[in-house]
Scaffold this motif. Structure first.
Motif, short mmCIF file in Angstrom:
data_model
loop_
_atom_site.label_atom_id
_atom_site.label_comp_id
_atom_site.label_asym_id
_atom_site.label_seq_id
_atom_site.Cartn_x
_atom_site.Cartn_y
_atom_site.Cartn_z
N THR A 346 -24.13 13.12 -32.52
CA THR A 346 -22.33 13.18 -32.31
C THR A 346 -21.05 13.55 -32.67
N ARG A 347 -20.86 13.23 -32.57
CA ARG A 347 -19.04 14.10 -32.98
C ARG A 347 -18.10 13.97 -32.62
N PHE A 348 -17.27 12.77 -33.34
CA PHE A 348 -16.03 12.46 -32.30
C PHE A 348 -15.08 11.96 -33.74
N SER A 349 -14.14 11.05 -33.35
CA SER A 349 -13.11 10.81 -34.75
C SER A 349 -12.56 9.84 -34.07
N ASP A 350 -12.03 8.92 -35.54
CA ASP A 350 -11.51 8.07 -34.90
C ASP A 350 -10.43 7.70 -36.42
N ARG A 351 -9.47 6.77 -36.23
CA ARG A 351 -8.23 6.29 -36.78
C ARG A 351 -8.46 4.62 -37.33
N GLY A 352 -7.37 5.09 -38.57
CA GLY A 352 -7.23 3.23 -38.98
C GLY A 352 -6.53 2.45 -38.28
N LEU A 550 -13.46 10.09 -28.24
CA LEU A 550 -12.19 12.19 -29.02
C LEU A 550 -13.20 12.78 -29.84
N GLY A 551 -13.00 13.97 -29.75
CA GLY A 551 -13.98 14.67 -30.36
C GLY A 551 -13.05 14.91 -31.49
N TYR A 552 -14.16 15.67 -32.28
CA TYR A 552 -14.37 16.00 -34.00
C TYR A 552 -13.01 16.16 -34.29
N GLU A 553 -12.33 17.35 -33.66
CA GLU A 553 -11.39 17.66 -34.44
C GLU A 553 -10.71 17.36 -33.83
N ASN A 554 -10.06 16.98 -33.24
CA ASN A 554 -9.00 16.34 -32.02
C ASN A 554 -8.26 14.73 -32.72
N GLY A 555 -8.97 14.52 -33.87
CA GLY A 555 -8.19 13.14 -34.15
C GLY A 555 -6.34 13.46 -34.29
N GLN A 556 -6.27 14.43 -35.40
CA GLN A 556 -5.38 14.97 -36.29
C GLN A 556 -4.06 15.35 -35.23
N LEU A 797 -5.63 13.46 -23.83
CA LEU A 797 -7.42 12.45 -24.10
C LEU A 797 -6.26 10.92 -24.62
N LEU A 798 -5.97 9.76 -23.70
CA LEU A 798 -5.58 8.66 -23.80
C LEU A 798 -6.96 8.35 -22.75
N GLY A 799 -7.39 7.04 -23.42
CA GLY A 799 -8.52 6.62 -23.22
C GLY A 799 -8.25 5.50 -22.19
N VAL A 800 -8.96 5.93 -20.91
CA VAL A 800 -8.66 4.48 -20.00
C VAL A 800 -9.86 3.49 -19.99
N ARG A 801 -9.04 2.49 -19.94
CA ARG A 801 -9.37 0.86 -20.33
C ARG A 801 -10.33 0.74 -18.90
N PHE A 836 -16.10 22.67 -16.82
CA PHE A 836 -15.78 24.34 -17.34
C PHE A 836 -14.16 23.65 -18.26
N ALA A 837 -14.06 22.18 -17.66
CA ALA A 837 -12.60 21.74 -18.14
C ALA A 837 -12.73 22.80 -19.98
N ALA A 838 -11.43 22.39 -20.40
CA ALA A 838 -11.44 23.12 -22.02
C ALA A 838 -11.61 21.90 -22.69
N PHE A 839 -11.18 19.84 -22.81
CA PHE A 839 -11.20 19.80 -23.47
C PHE A 839 -13.02 18.61 -23.38
N ALA A 840 -13.81 18.97 -23.61
CA ALA A 840 -15.20 18.31 -23.82
C ALA A 840 -14.80 16.64 -23.50
N GLU A 841 -14.02 15.88 -24.20
CA GLU A 841 -13.69 14.87 -23.85
C GLU A 841 -14.35 14.30 -22.60
N LEU A 842 -13.45 15.37 -21.37
CA LEU A 842 -13.44 15.69 -20.56
C LEU A 842 -14.18 15.55 -19.41
#
Length: 963
Positions: A346-352, A550-556, A797-801, A836-842
């Motif tokens: 599983t590969r994803f991104s995080d923030r401070g 959020l995908g591995y390369e999409n945090g930045q 890629l904003l999350g939905v509550r 076929f959505a381009a962003f894997a998150e979606l």
């Protein structure tokens, strides 16, 4: 890190590290007292899940599985309890004792069936109503991916309350219910009809060949509900069930799951006890992997392993001249999760983050700190060997900045005994070098679940948090100490959004306070993007968070896009904190004429704009303007732009001159300071959350609900908008804007840049200019595509509550009312996004936006004088309802001093200042007012609402506010 010889762990106490010797078995493992029930009694229970009365004041909840299982139950409408079930007589049980006479027990289960996790629907049992017999719940497994709920919208409307049937009413004779009520038969060479006899509404839930589940409203006519499934082929396996309103009994019922093999005109429906197949990644018994601990350098596959989102109905709908946004030729970003053979990855991104996820006394988790786009994101890879028969989990972390050697902590296994951020599996990560990568790589591995005092097993709930404490010598700007997002990882399954077991005041010494539990699939409005429950009392931050997946390369790219969103295109300043400095590349890009100079001025906190007072400038609005024929105005163009640069003259501004109020409803009257446009449409800035998921809905799924001529006679005639792609010139399905005037998220954002801020892009390089206007500014792209793409990715890629209060009887009953009065006729509860959505998150996500994305005539009450494309002045796109219940606090913001709570675990002093403004121009001050404004195609639902009892009205509003 664990010391193998002494069982010593570094404990995290809300950011304070200490070393303590612990006995994980006696100090942290929960003990569950189970009563004995005879093996003969257990053997007599044939269903998967249910409840058995074992004594006059006792009952046993059970799941027939040897894997893990959780029970969620409510006694007499009190607080919900969530407990791990224990093994007894070959199954998992929880024994309830000392129950009040006649107690009502609402219950459901989450359990692992050997391949994937299952969320069973809610059921109700009354103590004493049956003598030592079981009341069985319907345990329908997911039909698509592990993110697909066992029942999406309709099943949860069977409320565990007095007004809704207990589960026994609908499952006691499931075979007869399936064969006589919800009946399927072949109607033609490629079609089948499902019929259900009822004079009220009915909903069909079905899947073809184990694909994505569809939930569709059946057509009511003459006491019968029917639905035709087209595009079938011989041998297709169809699993299906129905939810319907029993008019005689006065509550909703659900039929048993049945299966049907298409291909023979004499075929008949047969109930099935076997759940539909799932595409979830199932754990295998493969041998243990290599002991290598180095971070994986392999990239994730570019195609998703989850099931196709296409359906037999949607795929049979002709698109006509519409070109789909996504198809088999779309370039796909790497998947979030894949089966590597030896491990589930599983590969994803995080923030401070400032503080921790459950610390409501600090109120410092959801907000963004200064310089959030520099050195403060992390890419995380979980390599789960346990899922494939191995013994350990490895977590690889790639940081953008050098971490402090002594504080690069990675905390696993939440215990919550001494603080609300305490983990027993704490430790500093080891750093490794990855050739050719100048970023900073770390890892942690373990095979021991210190929370339960044993080896890690499939199904374990591992809550974890990574601290991004930067090395003081390497910090470019800003502070160095940061925490991270709190995630819940289910071993063998993946990341899931979480809820908590309780919201009680913190009490030192109690084990697993506010423990994280899986948010039910039915409450995950945004599929895998859904955010965990907010526990930090930050009511204005709901719409600003990264998607949970959020995908591995999409945090930045996400945070860089966010910086663009908050930057002024006049002076380059950042609106959240002056310390963020100036984004020099953006200085002076605001156009010759514009409305506002930054995105976030209109979409503050990504929410709806507030309605201005009488006579105040409407600079958070867009006024579409036209001549008498609806063409762009010769002196104004297509949009009124009150601000001007470079010596250009303003086009004048609009204000609300007054309100006309009648029968408790108000309507704005506008006044223009400059040229009075012959036609116009006033539109308040909308919320931004969920837009990427709406873009990912297949065109065929939306068009399947189009009924321009109201052929089914239900009074609703949804119509698709068709627009021209500004780049390719192709016809697209209109999706965004109040009249669905743009066909993609990039198109929508580029249009806002163009008219709202006067910034030219490669998508829309020409300024808005009337035929008789001069000095409109130069043509040509001003904003680099990189910044446009980052902003598109940020918004997408904003999350939905997730849904809140989903267990409350009033909310469950309100959902049933929502369906009964016909709201779902336009506010379609769910879709499955494109594979076929381009962003894997979606991609291939089961979502619940409550919109059909179609245009509807809402009557003269809501009409304006200017149409758009194929939409008349009276036609509006159905507004999504997700986020409805939190939007007022997002719009209004907060007041009071952050933190300073009276006690540990109590909310801080910062509180919401709600500002409610609904519909396209904010005229509705309450949800009820918004309903009462529904005319035209919404008039029947409005009349049904007006006829409701006060109790049912309150229940409906409670449901809407839970979204």
């Amino acid at each position: 890190m664990k010391n193998q010889s002494s069982n010593r762990y570094r404990l995290s106490l809300g950011g304070l590290a200490l070393v303590a010797s612990i006995s994980c078995v006696t100090g942290f493992a929960p003990s569950v007292l189970a009563q004995t029930v005879s093996s003969s009694s257990a053997a007599s229970v044939a269903s998967t899940t249910g409840i058995t009365q074992t004594a006059a004041t006792a009952a046993q909840l059970y799941v027939n599985t040897t894997h893990w299982a959780d029970a969620h139950y409510i006694i007499n409408g009190g607080g919900q309890l969530n407990v791990a079930m224990t093994a007894q007589d070959g199954r998992k049980v929880v024994n309830l004792t000392n129950l009040p006479a006649g107690a009502t027990i609402q219950y459901r289960f989450t359990y692992f069936n050997g391949s994937f996790a299952v969320d069973a629907p809610w059921s109700t049992f009354t103590l004493g109503s049956l003598s030592s017999s079981s009341v069985v719940s319907s345990s329908i497994a997911p039909v698509s991916s592990s993110s697909a709920p066992s029942s999406v919208a309709p099943s949860s409307s069977i409320a565990p309350s007095s007004s809704v049937a207990p589960s026994s009413a609908s499952v006691a004779s499931s075979s007869s219910v399936a064969s006589t009520l919800c009946q399927m038969q072949q109607a033609g060479p490629t079609s089948a009809t499902v019929n259900l006899t009822s004079s009220s509404w009915a909903t069909l839930h079905y899947a073809v060949n184990g694909g994505g589940q569809l939930n569709v409203s059946m057509n009511q006519s003459g006491g019968n509900n029917s639905y035709v499934i087209n595009g079938l082929a011989a041998g297709n396996q169809i699993s299906y069930r129905c939810t319907y309103w029993d008019t005689a009994a006065g509550f909703a019922r659900e039929t048993a799951l049945a299966s049907y093999t298409f291909g023979s005109l004499s075929s008949s429906s047969q109930p099935s006890s076997t759940p539909p197949s799932s595409s979830s990644i199932a754990p295998s018994s493969s041998s243990a992997p290599s002991s290598s601990v180095a971070p994986s350098s392999s990239s994730a596959p570019s195609s998703s392993p989850v099931a196709s989102s296409s359906s037999s109905v949607a795929s049979s709908v002709a698109l006509g001249d519409i070109t789909p946004l996504f198809n088999q030729n779309t370039a796909l970003e790497p998947v979030i999760q894949y089966d590597r053979g030896d491990a589930l990855v599983t590969r994803f991104s995080d923030r401070g983050r400032d503080r921790h996820a459950k610390e409501n006394h600090f109120q410092a988790y959801d907000h963004y700190l200064t310089f959030y786009w520099e050195q403060r994101t992390a890419a995380i890879e979980i390599v789960d060997y346990v899922a494939k028969g191995g013994t350990k989990i490895v977590m690889n972390v790639r940081a953008e900045g050098l971490l402090d050697n002594a504080q690069a902590e990675n905390r696993w296994w939440y215990v919550g005994r001494n603080t609300l951020a305490e983990y027993c599996g704490n430790g500093v990560m080891d750093r490794v070098n990855v050739p050719g990568d100048s970023r900073f790589h770390y890892y942690k591995e373990d095979s021991f679940n210190c929370r339960e005092g044993r080896a890690i097993q499939i199904g374990d709930q591992m809550e974890f948090e990574i601290s991004q404490f930067l090395d003081k010598g390497g910090v470019l700007r800003g502070r160095d100490n940061y925490y991270g997002t709190t995630y819940l990882y289910i071993v063998g399954q993946g990341l899931v959004p979480w809820d908590v077991t309780d919201r009680n005041v913190f009490s030192g010494g109690l084990f697993k306070q506010r423990d994280s539990i899986r948010l039910p699939v039915s409450a995950r409005l945004g599929g895998d993007t859904t955010l965990h429950v907010q526990m930090t009392a930050e009511p204005d931050g709901h719409f600003q968070q990264m998607a949970n997946n959020l995908g591995y390369e999409n945090g930045q790219p996400f945070v860089l896009g966010r910086r663009v969103h908050h930057t002024s295109f006049v002076d380059g300043s950042h609106d959240e904190n002056y310390e963020n400095g100036v984004f020099t590349e953006m200085v002076g890009k605001a156009g010759t004429r514009y409305i506002n100079h930054r995105c976030s001025d209109c979409h503050e906190r990504n929410g709806r704009a507030e309605v201005a007072g009488v006579g105040q400038s409407l600079d958070l609005w867009v006024f579409k303007v036209g001549d008498a024929l609806g063409n762009p105005h010769p002196l104004l163009g297509s949009v009124l732009q009150p601000e001007a640069n470079g010596g250009a003259t303003s086009e004048g501004e609009a204000v609300i001159a007054s309100w006309t109020e009648s029968n408790g409803l108000r309507k704005p009257n506008y006044q223009f300071s400059g040229v009075q446009p012959e036609t116009f449409s006033a539109r308040l800035a909308p919320q931004l959350v969920g837009m990427g998921l709406l873009e990912a809905i297949p065109e065929s799924a939306i068009l399947a609900n189009e009924d321009v001529n109201d052929s089914n006679g239900d009074g609703i005639s949804g119509k698709a908008q068709r627009v021209i792609d500004p780049v390719t010139g192709e016809t697209r399905l209109g999706r965004f804007g109040y009249k669905a005037g743009t066909g993609s998220l990039k198109h929508q954002i580029a249009a806002a840049f163009n008219t709202d801020m006067g910034v030219m892009t490669s998508v829309m390089p020409n300024p808005d200019c009337g035929a008789n206007q001069t000095n409109c500014g130069p043509s040509g792209a001003e904003l680099a595509n990189e910044h446009l793409d980052n902003l598109v990715k940020y918004v997408a890629l904003l999350g939905v509550r997730g849904q809140r209060d989903y267990n409350k009887p009033e909310v469950i009953q309100g959902k049933a009312v929502f369906e009964v009065i016909g709201c779902q006729g336009c506010h379609t509860p769910s879709f499955v996004t494109s594979e076929f959505a381009a962003f894997a998150e979606l991609r291939s996500q089961l979502i619940q936006p409550y919109t059909d994305m179609l245009l509807h005539d809402m009557g003269p009450e809501l009409a304006d004088s200017l149409g758009e494309g194929e939409a008349s002045g009276a036609e509006w796109r159905t507004a999504p309802l997700w986020g409805l219940g939190v939007s007022a606090c997002v719009t209004g913001g907060v007041t009071g001093l952050r933190g300073n709570a009276p006690a540990f675990g109590l909310d801080g002093q910062e509180v919401c200042v709600p500002k409610e403004s609904y519909l396209h121009d904010g005229r509705a001050r309450t949800i009820e007012e918004a309903i009462r404004w529904h005319g035209g195609e919404g008039a029947n639902s409005r009349a049904n609402y007006n006829a409701l009892s006060a109790t049912d009205k309150a229940a409906l509003q409670a449901f809407l506010k839970s979204l």
